[in-house]
Write an enzyme that holds these catalytic residues in place. Structure first.
Site, PDB file in Angstrom:
ATOM      1  N   HIS A  35      63.576 -12.533 -23.840  1.00 37.05           N
ATOM      2  CA  HIS A  35      62.465 -13.079 -23.281  1.00 37.05           C
ATOM      3  C   HIS A  35      61.304 -13.484 -24.441  1.00 37.05           C
ATOM      4  O   HIS A  35      60.281 -13.422 -24.358  1.00 37.05           O
ATOM      5  CB  HIS A  35      61.578 -11.797 -22.549  1.00 37.05           C
ATOM      6  CG  HIS A  35      62.484 -11.222 -21.208  1.00 37.05           C
ATOM      7  ND1 HIS A  35      62.366 -11.857 -20.099  1.00 37.05           N
ATOM      8  CD2 HIS A  35      63.146 -10.383 -21.039  1.00 37.05           C
ATOM      9  CE1 HIS A  35      63.052 -11.215 -19.262  1.00 37.05           C
ATOM     10  NE2 HIS A  35      63.643 -10.182 -19.861  1.00 37.05           N
ATOM     11  N   ASN A  46      61.640  -9.480 -12.947  1.00 37.03           N
ATOM     12  CA  ASN A  46      62.146 -10.645 -13.029  1.00 37.03           C
ATOM     13  C   ASN A  46      61.868 -11.578 -11.745  1.00 37.03           C
ATOM     14  O   ASN A  46      61.252 -10.768 -11.055  1.00 37.03           O
ATOM     15  CB  ASN A  46      63.583 -10.591 -13.307  1.00 37.03           C
ATOM     16  CG  ASN A  46      64.105 -10.045 -14.686  1.00 37.03           C
ATOM     17  OD1 ASN A  46      63.372 -10.548 -15.617  1.00 37.03           O
ATOM     18  ND2 ASN A  46      64.887  -9.493 -14.765  1.00 37.03           N
ATOM     19  N   TYR A  85      61.842  -1.002 -24.353  1.00 34.03           N
ATOM     20  CA  TYR A  85      60.817  -1.895 -24.593  1.00 34.03           C
ATOM     21  C   TYR A  85      59.603  -1.291 -25.494  1.00 34.03           C
ATOM     22  O   TYR A  85      59.431  -1.897 -26.445  1.00 34.03           O
ATOM     23  CB  TYR A  85      60.301  -2.115 -23.110  1.00 34.03           C
ATOM     24  CG  TYR A  85      60.939  -3.188 -22.405  1.00 34.03           C
ATOM     25  CD1 TYR A  85      60.261  -4.178 -21.863  1.00 34.03           C
ATOM     26  CD2 TYR A  85      62.147  -2.933 -21.992  1.00 34.03           C
ATOM     27  CE1 TYR A  85      60.969  -5.384 -21.114  1.00 34.03           C
ATOM     28  CE2 TYR A  85      62.939  -3.899 -21.245  1.00 34.03           C
ATOM     29  CZ  TYR A  85      62.173  -5.249 -20.883  1.00 34.03           C
ATOM     30  OH  TYR A  85      62.786  -5.967 -20.236  1.00 34.03           O
TER      31      TYR A  85
END
Length: 488
Positions: free
Chosen positions: A59, A132, A342
């Site tokens: 990303h 997404n 993350y």
């Protein structure tokens, strides 16, 4: 945080001293070597060398905007989250769109899933929904994620993305068949970020004031309508305007044409999960709408562009572990891995105090933690104690968990994801294929065949084709014929 007005007044150094000359370096005489005492030169060069942080591994290529989420339906019987507590309530948001595999300088108009990372600045802290533009994903277990991404990024030997790596992994991971069908279908290349849907993708927990638990899936339906690019259109656009999606988003907001999405959720009572025909926590599966119809709960609008891309888009951080009371995780094994992955990525990439940056700070709540020091720490805590419990009036635990506990049983071990009555790796991919009109099927076949034709080994091609054949016999037969025609 007070933002300086840098449009007026004298130019200064980083320390605030006025700059007398920003055109010439100080030297030892006319034409002589530069002097180390020219601190403006050294400061500018040193800052320039450090202006970039490591790009996201995935990303990396993205764009973002601020907006507003407005509640349009009463969902208090499902969740006690305060930002969802009444019709008409508004919450400020920041949404970052992205491609997955490309690096920071890659083109926007490529065949790739799109990230849909949404931050709600709620009065109970920030809530991040990191999804997404597809309702499913390639794999169902986070332990396979690094391997999967390695196949999508540049090969360590060739320095290029390799079709062999991509289809070798997909062929050996049949659970990817559903997502690959999405990716190579018409929606694989959105025309813009405005003209695509978003999904939370994972299953999440909602819990109400009475402690009742519900499993939910989020859907963001674009109000602009779905628009996509063919492979041929995307190839031209990516070459002519690599920044096409970012430019479109920014310019639409500048024109006052604020993009919006209708927000829906599918809601499953917790008691249904054990006997549901598909594993409700499997990221490679959807919940058919006939089983759990989507319920409209709100409207998301983007209405303000960031002032600085680096400060607000590149340094924005999102983590699925940022929950608020009334919302929590599920046993989804991909989600469980992302709860760590993350946050850890951002601690490495931006720094341990990334949440202190304006784009990441809570706006409707106050962050009270005992974390101190590290890079970018601004001393905000003053002389307050940095431990808990303490008797000096410091922040303390609430004894009120954000979500309800999940029952577990059995032995620890490397268990496969539980399979339900109608689970297999191909049924939903086949259903998706059969839903497509004939012209969409042909484009799907052509897109897949074009990609598979670049694979060097016949066994990798045949294994990939066989997965699609198991999804649907016609799907596999037509794909095999198309690949053979291209490979001669």
């Amino acid at each position: 945080m007070t933002v300086q007005n840098e449009t007026t007044g004298p130019l200064t150094t980083e320390a605030g001293a006025p700059v007398a000359n920003n055109q010439q370096t100080e030297t030892a005489g006319v034409g002589g070597p530069a002097l180390i005492q020219d601190q403006l030169l050294l400061e500018k060069l040193a800052h320039f060398n450090r202006e970039r942080i490591p790009e996201r591994v995935v990303h990396a290529r993205g764009a973002g905007a601020y907006g507003t989420f407005t509640v349009t339906a009463d969902v208090t019987k499902y969740t006690r989250a305060k930002f969802l507590s009444e019709i008409g309530k508004k919450t400020e948001t920041f949404l970052r769109f992205s491609t997955v595999a490309g690096n920071l300088g890659a083109a926007d108009a490529v065949r790739d899933p799109r990230g849909f990372a949404l931050k709600f600045y709620t009065e109970e802290g920030n809530y991040d929904l990191v999804g997404n533009n597809t309702p499913v994903f390639f794999i169902r277990d986070a332990i396979k994620f690094p391997d999967f991404i390695h196949t999508q990024k540049r090969d360590p030997y060739t320095g290029s993305q390799e079709a062999d790596n991509v289809f070798d992994f997909w062929g050996l991971s049949p659970e990817s068949t559903h997502q690959v069908t999405w990716l190579f279908g018409d929606r694989g290349i959105p025309a813009s970020y405005r003209h695509m849907d978003g999904f939370g993708s994972h299953t999440f927990q909602w819990n109400n004031a009475d402690g009742e638990v519900f499993w939910v899936k989020y859907h963001f339906k674009t109000d602009q309508g779905i628009k996509c690019l063919t492979a041929e259109e995307a190839e031209v656009l990516a070459g002519k305007d690599p920044d096409s999606h970012q430019r479109d988003l920014r310019e639409s907001i500048e024109r006052g044409e604020f993009p919006s999405w209708t927000v829906q959720v599918q809601i499953m009572p917790a008691a249904d999960a054990a006997s549901y025909r598909f594993n409700p926590f499997d990221l490679t599966k959807v919940w058919p709408h006939a089983d759990y119809p989507p319920i409209t709960i709100g409207k998301l609008e983007l209405n303000r562009n960031p002032e600085n891309i680096f400060a607000e888009v590149e340094q924005s951080v999102f983590s699925p572990h940022h929950f608020v009371p009334g919302i929590g995780p599920s046993p989804d094994k991909m989600l469980q891995g992302r709860l760590f992955g993350y946050g850890d990525a951002h601690r490495y990439r931006v720094g341990i105090n990334a949440d202190h940056l304006p784009v990441n700070q809570p706006k409707a709540a106050v962050a009270r933690s005992h974390g101190r020091d590290g890079f970018m720490y601004d001393g905000r805590h003053g002389g307050a104690k940095n431990y808990e419990p303490n008797s000096f009036g410091g922040p303390h635990q609430t004894d009120k968990p954000l979500w309800e506990p999940t029952a577990v049983s059995g032995l620890t071990g490397d268990h496969e994801t539980p399979s339900h009555a109608e689970d297999d790796d191909f049924v939903q991919a086949g259903n998706l294929y059969r839903l497509m009109p004939e012209d969409a099927k042909q484009r799907l076949i052509d897109n897949l065949a074009g990609a598979l034709a670049g694979v060097s080994r016949e066994d990798i091609v045949q294994r990939a084709v066989e997965n699609f054949r198991q999804a649907d016999a016609d799907y596999g037969k037509r794909l095999e014929a198309a690949v053979q025609a291209l490979r001669g």
